[in-house]
Scaffold this motif. Structure first.
Motif, PDB file in Angstrom:
ATOM      1  N   GLU A 134       0.849  -1.202   0.000  1.00 47.56           N
ATOM      2  CA  GLU A 134       0.000   0.000   0.000  1.00 47.56           C
ATOM      3  C   GLU A 134       0.882   1.249   0.000  1.00 47.56           C
ATOM      4  OE1 GLU A 134      -4.009   1.520   0.414  1.00 47.56           O
ATOM      5  OE2 GLU A 134      -3.609  -0.539   1.038  1.00 47.56           O
ATOM      6  N   LYS A 135       0.494   2.208  -0.817  1.00 48.67           N
ATOM      7  CA  LYS A 135       1.250   3.461  -0.873  1.00 48.67           C
ATOM      8  C   LYS A 135       1.054   4.259   0.409  1.00 48.67           C
ATOM      9  CE  LYS A 135       2.155   5.490  -5.246  1.00 48.67           C
ATOM     10  NZ  LYS A 135       1.597   6.231  -6.363  1.00 48.67           N
ATOM     11  N   GLU A 136       2.108   4.876   0.868  1.00 48.57           N
ATOM     12  CA  GLU A 136       1.995   5.696   2.071  1.00 48.57           C
ATOM     13  C   GLU A 136       0.995   6.833   1.833  1.00 48.57           C
ATOM     14  OE1 GLU A 136       4.776   7.682   5.079  1.00 48.57           O
ATOM     15  OE2 GLU A 136       6.034   6.700   3.585  1.00 48.57           O
ATOM     16  N   PRO A 137       0.101   7.091   2.811  1.00 46.45           N
ATOM     17  CA  PRO A 137      -0.899   8.154   2.634  1.00 46.45           C
ATOM     18  C   PRO A 137      -0.263   9.511   2.310  1.00 46.45           C
ATOM     19  CG  PRO A 137      -1.281   6.954   4.678  1.00 46.45           C
ATOM     20  CD  PRO A 137      -0.030   6.396   4.094  1.00 46.45           C
ATOM     21  N   CYS A 138       0.885   9.769   2.917  1.00 44.92           N
ATOM     22  CA  CYS A 138       1.591  11.029   2.676  1.00 44.92           C
ATOM     23  C   CYS A 138       1.976  11.188   1.209  1.00 44.92           C
ATOM     24  CB  CYS A 138       2.873  11.068   3.497  1.00 44.92           C
ATOM     25  SG  CYS A 138       2.680  11.983   4.995  1.00 44.92           S
ATOM     26  N   ILE A 139       2.466  10.113   0.632  1.00 43.51           N
ATOM     27  CA  ILE A 139       2.900  10.140  -0.771  1.00 43.51           C
ATOM     28  C   ILE A 139       1.694  10.355  -1.673  1.00 43.51           C
ATOM     29  CG2 ILE A 139       3.935   8.764  -2.636  1.00 43.51           C
ATOM     30  CD1 ILE A 139       5.737   7.487  -0.484  1.00 43.51           C
ATOM     31  N   ALA A 140       0.597   9.665  -1.381  1.00 34.85           N
ATOM     32  CA  ALA A 140      -0.624   9.805  -2.168  1.00 34.85           C
ATOM     33  C   ALA A 140      -1.143  11.240  -2.094  1.00 34.85           C
ATOM     34  CB  ALA A 140      -1.681   8.835  -1.656  1.00 34.85           C
ATOM     35  N   LEU A 141      -1.080  11.815  -0.897  1.00 32.96           N
ATOM     36  CA  LEU A 141      -1.555  13.188  -0.688  1.00 32.96           C
ATOM     37  C   LEU A 141      -0.736  14.176  -1.525  1.00 32.96           C
ATOM     38  CD1 LEU A 141      -3.815  14.248   1.103  1.00 32.96           C
ATOM     39  CD2 LEU A 141      -2.169  14.611   2.929  1.00 32.96           C
ATOM     40  N   LEU A 142       0.573  13.979  -1.549  1.00 34.11           N
ATOM     41  CA  LEU A 142       1.443  14.846  -2.359  1.00 34.11           C
ATOM     42  C   LEU A 142       1.127  14.678  -3.842  1.00 34.11           C
ATOM     43  CD1 LEU A 142       4.814  14.343  -0.448  1.00 34.11           C
ATOM     44  CD2 LEU A 142       3.601  16.508  -0.679  1.00 34.11           C
ATOM     45  N   GLU A 143       1.053  13.422  -4.273  1.00 27.23           N
ATOM     46  CA  GLU A 143       0.818  13.153  -5.696  1.00 27.23           C
ATOM     47  C   GLU A 143      -0.538  13.675  -6.159  1.00 27.23           C
ATOM     48  OE1 GLU A 143       1.613   8.977  -6.035  1.00 27.23           O
ATOM     49  OE2 GLU A 143       3.726   9.326  -6.535  1.00 27.23           O
ATOM     50  N   ASN A 144      -1.536  13.556  -5.282  1.00 27.22           N
ATOM     51  CA  ASN A 144      -2.876  14.065  -5.632  1.00 27.22           C
ATOM     52  C   ASN A 144      -2.879  15.575  -5.857  1.00 27.22           C
ATOM     53  OD1 ASN A 144      -3.933  11.532  -5.417  1.00 27.22           O
ATOM     54  ND2 ASN A 144      -4.834  11.842  -3.396  1.00 27.22           N
ATOM     55  N   HIS A 145      -1.893  16.250  -5.281  1.00 25.27           N
ATOM     56  CA  HIS A 145      -1.807  17.700  -5.443  1.00 25.27           C
ATOM     57  C   HIS A 145      -0.744  18.093  -6.462  1.00 25.27           C
ATOM     58  CE1 HIS A 145      -4.177  17.605  -1.739  1.00 25.27           C
ATOM     59  NE2 HIS A 145      -4.566  18.812  -2.059  1.00 25.27           N
ATOM     60  N   GLY A 146      -0.288  17.114  -7.226  1.00 27.72           N
ATOM     61  CA  GLY A 146       0.691  17.385  -8.280  1.00 27.72           C
ATOM     62  C   GLY A 146       2.069  17.740  -7.755  1.00 27.72           C
ATOM     63  N   ILE A 147       2.416  17.218  -6.566  1.00 28.81           N
ATOM     64  CA  ILE A 147       3.726  17.507  -5.976  1.00 28.81           C
ATOM     65  C   ILE A 147       4.563  16.231  -5.973  1.00 28.81           C
ATOM     66  CG2 ILE A 147       4.934  18.341  -3.914  1.00 28.81           C
ATOM     67  CD1 ILE A 147       2.166  19.660  -3.126  1.00 28.81           C
ATOM     68  N   LYS A 148       5.781  16.324  -6.486  1.00 24.22           N
ATOM     69  CA  LYS A 148       6.678  15.174  -6.508  1.00 24.22           C
ATOM     70  C   LYS A 148       7.082  14.833  -5.069  1.00 24.22           C
ATOM     71  CE  LYS A 148      10.779  13.759  -8.932  1.00 24.22           C
ATOM     72  NZ  LYS A 148      12.027  14.251  -8.361  1.00 24.22           N
ATOM     73  N   PRO A 149       6.831  13.579  -4.647  1.00 24.13           N
ATOM     74  CA  PRO A 149       7.097  13.225  -3.249  1.00 24.13           C
ATOM     75  C   PRO A 149       8.584  12.979  -2.942  1.00 24.13           C
ATOM     76  CG  PRO A 149       6.088  11.374  -4.384  1.00 24.13           C
ATOM     77  CD  PRO A 149       6.233  12.470  -5.394  1.00 24.13           C
ATOM     78  N   THR A 150       9.321  14.043  -2.690  1.00 21.71           N
ATOM     79  CA  THR A 150      10.719  13.893  -2.291  1.00 21.71           C
ATOM     80  C   THR A 150      10.787  13.612  -0.790  1.00 21.71           C
ATOM     81  OG1 THR A 150      11.001  16.236  -1.769  1.00 21.71           O
ATOM     82  CG2 THR A 150      11.446  15.583  -4.043  1.00 21.71           C
ATOM     83  N   ALA A 151      11.938  13.127  -0.335  1.00 19.16           N
ATOM     84  CA  ALA A 151      12.104  12.760   1.082  1.00 19.16           C
ATOM     85  C   ALA A 151      11.808  13.942   2.008  1.00 19.16           C
ATOM     86  CB  ALA A 151      13.515  12.243   1.318  1.00 19.16           C
ATOM     87  N   ASN A 152      12.363  15.114   1.673  1.00 18.10           N
ATOM     88  CA  ASN A 152      12.143  16.304   2.505  1.00 18.10           C
ATOM     89  C   ASN A 152      10.666  16.692   2.565  1.00 18.10           C
ATOM     90  OD1 ASN A 152      14.792  16.600   3.146  1.00 18.10           O
ATOM     91  ND2 ASN A 152      15.172  18.365   1.826  1.00 18.10           N
ATOM     92  N   ARG A 153      10.020  16.660   1.427  1.00 16.06           N
ATOM     93  CA  ARG A 153       8.605  17.039   1.375  1.00 16.06           C
ATOM     94  C   ARG A 153       7.753  16.113   2.230  1.00 16.06           C
ATOM     95  NH1 ARG A 153       8.620  18.263  -5.124  1.00 16.06           N
ATOM     96  NH2 ARG A 153       9.640  20.290  -4.960  1.00 16.06           N
ATOM     97  N   ILE A 154       8.102  14.823   2.221  1.00 14.60           N
ATOM     98  CA  ILE A 154       7.357  13.856   3.026  1.00 14.60           C
ATOM     99  C   ILE A 154       7.536  14.153   4.513  1.00 14.60           C
ATOM    100  CG2 ILE A 154       7.224  11.402   3.675  1.00 14.60           C
ATOM    101  CD1 ILE A 154       7.933  10.810   0.667  1.00 14.60           C
ATOM    102  N   VAL A 155       8.773  14.471   4.903  1.00 11.31           N
ATOM    103  CA  VAL A 155       9.046  14.803   6.310  1.00 11.31           C
ATOM    104  C   VAL A 155       8.243  16.034   6.736  1.00 11.31           C
ATOM    105  CG1 VAL A 155      10.824  15.618   7.930  1.00 11.31           C
ATOM    106  CG2 VAL A 155      11.339  13.748   6.350  1.00 11.31           C
ATOM    107  N   ILE A 156       8.252  17.063   5.887  1.00 12.40           N
ATOM    108  CA  ILE A 156       7.552  18.311   6.212  1.00 12.40           C
ATOM    109  C   ILE A 156       6.041  18.087   6.291  1.00 12.40           C
ATOM    110  CG2 ILE A 156       7.058  20.670   5.393  1.00 12.40           C
ATOM    111  CD1 ILE A 156      10.001  20.609   4.236  1.00 12.40           C
ATOM    112  N   LEU A 157       5.512  17.322   5.354  1.00 15.26           N
ATOM    113  CA  LEU A 157       4.073  17.030   5.366  1.00 15.26           C
ATOM    114  C   LEU A 157       3.697  16.217   6.607  1.00 15.26           C
ATOM    115  CD1 LEU A 157       1.275  17.102   4.116  1.00 15.26           C
ATOM    116  CD2 LEU A 157       1.900  15.153   2.685  1.00 15.26           C
ATOM    117  N   LYS A 158       4.530  15.245   6.962  1.00 20.15           N
ATOM    118  CA  LYS A 158       4.261  14.417   8.147  1.00 20.15           C
ATOM    119  C   LYS A 158       4.240  15.261   9.408  1.00 20.15           C
ATOM    120  CE  LYS A 158       5.462   9.689   7.053  1.00 20.15           C
ATOM    121  NZ  LYS A 158       6.538   8.693   6.984  1.00 20.15           N
ATOM    122  N   THR A 159       5.157  16.226   9.470  1.00 19.14           N
ATOM    123  CA  THR A 159       5.215  17.101  10.644  1.00 19.14           C
ATOM    124  C   THR A 159       3.958  17.958  10.726  1.00 19.14           C
ATOM    125  OG1 THR A 159       7.603  17.158  10.343  1.00 19.14           O
ATOM    126  CG2 THR A 159       6.682  18.736  11.895  1.00 19.14           C
TER     127      THR A 159
END
Ligand SMILES: [Zn+2]
Ligand SMILES: [Zn+2]
Length: 140
Positions: free
Chosen positions: A3-28
């Motif tokens: 299953e894809k991580e919800p964070c990654i799906a959330l980024l992709e749904n908004h047209g944002i490339k899920p980089t490591a930093n972006r995932i950390v910031i979104l999780k926070t």
């Protein structure tokens, strides 16, 4: 299949490339129970430099993944937008800023005043920030 991580799906749904930093910031942002400021975000994330955090936040706002709440002299706070739709933001709600403890509360069950089509003006954004005392501060 994993299953894809919800964070990654959330980024992709908004047209944002899920980089490591972006995932950390979104999780926070997601782990915070209240809208937070850039400074508070920087305190939470020691591993990413401040300009990177700020740039990412601006990208999130631009892509409608994050709401910015303008609190005037108090500054700006940010929260993840949980709108189901891309075209209309159905997660807009008023906020309450406590003048004593300086926390910002989401008033998710309060309706926003409806203002549309003011002749000659084009509305780009609106901020509804109520100010006063929260229940904890009021009872002190
Ligand atoms: Zn308070
Ligand atoms: Zn909110």
């Amino acid at each position: 299949m994993m299953e894809k991580e919800p964070c990654i799906a959330l980024l992709e749904n908004h047209g944002i490339k899920p980089t490591a930093n972006r995932i950390v910031i979104l999780k926070t942002l997601l782990s915070s129970s209240m809208p937070i400021s850039v400074m508070e975000l920087e305190e939470e994330i020691a591993t990413i430099d401040k300009s990177n955090i700020f740039r990412t936040l601006m990208l999130f706002v631009e892509k409608h993944l994050v709401h910015s709440i303008d609190e005037g002299r108090e500054g700006v706070r940010y929260e993840v937008c949980f709108s189901e739709k891309e075209s209309i933001d159905d997660d807009q709600h008023p906020h309450f800023l406590c003048e004593k403890c300086h926390r910002t509360f989401c008033m998710k069950d309060q309706p926003l005043p409806k203002i549309t089509n003011i002749e000659g003006f084009s509305i780009h954004s609106a901020n509804y920030v109520l100010k006063g005392l929260c229940p904890t501060c009021k009872n002190k």
